[in-house]
Scaffold this active site. Structure first.
Site, PDB file in Angstrom:
ATOM      1  N   ASN A  76       0.867  -1.178   0.000  1.00  0.00           N
ATOM      2  CA  ASN A  76       0.000   0.000   0.000  1.00  0.00           C
ATOM      3  C   ASN A  76       0.906   1.233   0.000  1.00  0.00           C
ATOM      4  OD1 ASN A  76      -1.778   2.064   0.529  1.00  0.00           O
ATOM      5  ND2 ASN A  76      -2.647   1.156   2.381  1.00  0.00           N
ATOM      6  N   HIS A 128     -12.970   3.349   0.257  1.00  0.00           N
ATOM      7  CA  HIS A 128     -12.974   2.358   1.358  1.00  0.00           C
ATOM      8  C   HIS A 128     -13.692   1.078   0.943  1.00  0.00           C
ATOM      9  CE1 HIS A 128     -12.842   5.815   4.579  1.00  0.00           C
ATOM     10  NE2 HIS A 128     -11.617   5.367   4.356  1.00  0.00           N
ATOM     11  N   ASN A 152     -10.077   7.831  10.778  1.00  0.00           N
ATOM     12  CA  ASN A 152      -9.659   9.190  10.473  1.00  0.00           C
ATOM     13  C   ASN A 152     -10.341   9.656   9.183  1.00  0.00           C
ATOM     14  OD1 ASN A 152      -8.298  11.471  11.027  1.00  0.00           O
ATOM     15  ND2 ASN A 152      -6.461  10.828   9.931  1.00  0.00           N
ATOM     16  N   ARG A 199     -11.235  16.328   7.477  1.00  0.00           N
ATOM     17  CA  ARG A 199     -12.001  16.662   6.256  1.00  0.00           C
ATOM     18  C   ARG A 199     -13.409  17.132   6.622  1.00  0.00           C
ATOM     19  NH1 ARG A 199     -10.833  11.074   3.191  1.00  0.00           N
ATOM     20  NH2 ARG A 199      -8.979  10.746   4.455  1.00  0.00           N
ATOM     21  N   ARG A 201      -2.782  -2.111  -3.270  1.00  0.00           N
ATOM     22  CA  ARG A 201      -3.955  -1.268  -3.049  1.00  0.00           C
ATOM     23  C   ARG A 201      -3.873  -0.119  -4.052  1.00  0.00           C
ATOM     24  NH1 ARG A 201      -4.869   3.572   1.027  1.00  0.00           N
ATOM     25  NH2 ARG A 201      -7.074   3.884   0.573  1.00  0.00           N
ATOM     26  N   GLU A 248      -8.216  -4.662   5.623  1.00  0.00           N
ATOM     27  CA  GLU A 248      -8.112  -4.412   4.181  1.00  0.00           C
ATOM     28  C   GLU A 248      -6.959  -5.191   3.559  1.00  0.00           C
ATOM     29  OE1 GLU A 248      -9.287   0.067   3.466  1.00  0.00           O
ATOM     30  OE2 GLU A 248      -8.675  -0.231   5.535  1.00  0.00           O
TER      31      GLU A 248
HETATM   32  P1  AMP Z   1      -8.158   4.623  11.400  1.00  0.00           P
HETATM   33  O1  AMP Z   1      -8.107   5.720  10.379  1.00  0.00           O
HETATM   34  O2  AMP Z   1      -9.111   3.530  11.078  1.00  0.00           O
HETATM   35  O3  AMP Z   1      -6.794   4.114  11.798  1.00  0.00           O
HETATM   36  O4  AMP Z   1      -8.759   5.288  12.736  1.00  0.00           O
HETATM   37  C1  AMP Z   1      -8.096   6.308  13.387  1.00  0.00           C
HETATM   38  C2  AMP Z   1      -9.058   6.994  14.346  1.00  0.00           C
HETATM   39  O5  AMP Z   1      -9.595   6.043  15.273  1.00  0.00           O
HETATM   40  C3  AMP Z   1      -8.357   8.068  15.149  1.00  0.00           C
HETATM   41  O6  AMP Z   1      -9.092   9.269  15.168  1.00  0.00           O
HETATM   42  C4  AMP Z   1      -8.329   7.478  16.529  1.00  0.00           C
HETATM   43  O7  AMP Z   1      -8.402   8.452  17.502  1.00  0.00           O
HETATM   44  C5  AMP Z   1      -9.562   6.608  16.569  1.00  0.00           C
HETATM   45  N1  AMP Z   1      -9.383   5.640  17.644  1.00  0.00           N
HETATM   46  C6  AMP Z   1      -8.482   4.657  17.722  1.00  0.00           C
HETATM   47  N2  AMP Z   1      -8.569   4.044  18.939  1.00  0.00           N
HETATM   48  C7  AMP Z   1      -9.550   4.697  19.623  1.00  0.00           C
HETATM   49  C8  AMP Z   1     -10.125   4.562  20.930  1.00  0.00           C
HETATM   50  N3  AMP Z   1      -9.681   3.647  21.772  1.00  0.00           N
HETATM   51  N4  AMP Z   1     -11.128   5.407  21.271  1.00  0.00           N
HETATM   52  C9  AMP Z   1     -11.563   6.351  20.416  1.00  0.00           C
HETATM   53  N5  AMP Z   1     -11.053   6.528  19.188  1.00  0.00           N
HETATM   54  C10 AMP Z   1     -10.068   5.718  18.794  1.00  0.00           C
END
Ligand code: AMP
Length: 400
Positions: free
Chosen positions: A7, A180, A211, A241, A91, A384
């Site tokens: 990726n 996604h 995110n 965003r 990816r 993924e």
């Molecule tokens: P991703 O883009 O899927 O890696 O997700 C990232 C987002 O998930 C970030 O904003 C993190 O703050 C949130 N996140 C990860 N662990 C937690 C948690 N334990 N509680 C709340 N948000 C989380």
């Protein structure tokens, strides 16, 4: 069969090597700061300790070479030679309207990916660089492209058509694509296994909340609508965003604040979302902590985020005339009981009854609904990379 999943970002390259006999991850890692000084490779062999290897990587080809060196090295290697890699899955962010599934990469596919640079100027070029680097170094290994957009190609025209002059679609391919897709497809398939029902009999709303965040309506295993659009900027409020805004706002910013297109692009993609509303952080953990301490803007950012998730779920339930299950995945979806509770509390009218005890869970697959809830609420950790490996395996097997 061993499959390497790649990726590529503009200055990074994530990888995982799978043994497809048991879908075990043999090694994983990330090359960072490619093309910038002090580049490094963080490599984790199997269950071993992570090692950080520092070496300048001027481009993605040098990064791939370094990944292969790490995978075969005496100290932290997991294979004896490159020959053990049966196929590579890449990816790729944008497959336009051409790709509704994963494909074997050949010259016509590369030509198409280059055409789609106009649609994904930030994402497709590094994806292409990664593929070309692998082709140079491992020319005889099968390579597959797995697209973020492919799963959503089943959307009907009424869902992907914007209210713009039709010529813009015909001449410039302006329509909803959605992203996604690999994650939405993975969790929808897993949900069908968890529910013990074929996908064909299920209406699902899949919520990929990280995110970057998007929601999809999945009817009989096919995406019929999704919140991201022409780009991954549309839809939900995200980390940085904006998601949906009145399209007249950029015009206002240009006319009244003299902002340039690149400043507006930066504002909407990098300075907005929960970070922009809260002024605290783009990380939901920080925003949740600040809200718990009484920070009103942090609470507003969360409330606005939840509200839009609730609206999209309602819209997709309407689009499919009801739902059987709601699925939460990605960083926030998997790890925030507070978010899941806030969302589900507003969906009782749909038949969503969350079991608040079962909801006290982070990152673990499960059905979080009350036993008699007409709509199931599932937590399904996304994967993924595994999905890309599975699709690549299918393509490699199809060749043999
Ligand atoms: P991703 O883009 O899927 O890696 O997700 C990232 C987002 O998930 C970030 O904003 C993190 O703050 C949130 N996140 C990860 N662990 C937690 C948690 N334990 N509680 C709340 N948000 C989380």
């Amino acid at each position: 069969m061993k499959i390497l999943v790649i990726n590529c970002g503009s200055s990074s390259l994530k990888y995982q090597l799978f043994d497809m006999e048991d879908e075990n991850v043999l090694a994983a890692g990330i090359a960072e700061r490619i093309g910038i000084e002090r580049s490094l490779l963080k490599h984790t062999p199997g269950r071993g300790e992570r090692v950080t290897l520092e070496k300048d990587m001027a481009n993605h080809k040098e990064a791939i070479a370094m990944v292969l060196e790490a995978l075969t090295s005496e100290e932290h290697g997991v294979i004896n030679s490159f020959d053990e890699i049966d196929a590579i899955g890449h990816r790729v962010v944008h497959g336009g309207e051409e790709f509704s599934g994963s494909v074997l990469i050949d010259q016509p596919v590369m030509d198409a990916l280059k055409r789609f640079i106009a649609l994904a100027p930030l994402h497709n070029p590094p994806n292409i660089m990664g593929i070309e680097a692998c082709q140079d170094i491992l020319p005889s290994v099968t390579q597959a492209g797995v697209f973020d957009t492919a799963f959503h190609q089943t959307m009907p025209a009424r869902a992907y058509t914007y209210g713009l002059p039709y010529d813009l679609y015909k001449k410039h391919s302006i329509r909803r694509y959605g992203f996604h897709g690999t994650s939405h497809k993975f969790v929808a398939k897993r949900a069908s296994q968890m529910l013990g029902k074929p996908l064909e009999e299920l209406k699902l709303v899949t919520c990929h909340l990280g995110n970057g965040a998007s929601i999809a309506a999945v009817d009989a295993g096919c995406s019929v609508d999704t919140s991201m659009g022409f780009t991954p900027l549309e839809g939900l409020i995200m980390g940085t965003r904006s998601g949906d805004i009145d399209p007249a706002i950029p015009v206002f910013l240009m006319d009244k604040l003299n902002m340039s297109s690149s400043e507006i692009n930066d504002l909407l993609n990098k300075q907005s979302g929960v970070a922009g509303i809260s002024g605290v952080s783009s990380d939901f953990r920080d925003v949740e902590d600040a809200a718990a301490r009484g920070d009103k803007r942090a609470q507003l950012a969360l409330d606005a985020f939840y509200y839009r998730v609730i609206k999209y779920i309602g819209a997709y339930s309407a689009a499919m005339n009801g739902i059987d299950a709601l699925i939460f995945t990605a960083g926030l979806g998997e790890n925030s009981p507070e978010m899941r509770e806030a969302v589900c509390d507003s969906l009782t009218y749909l038949g969503v009854q969350l079991d608040k005890d079962k909801n006290k869970v982070r990152g673990k697959e499960g059905d979080l609904a009350m036993a008699d809830s007409p709509v199931r609420v599932l937590l399904v950790p996304t994967n993924e990379e595994l999905m890309i490996a599975r699709e690549t395996k299918e393509i490699a097997l199809g060749l043999s």
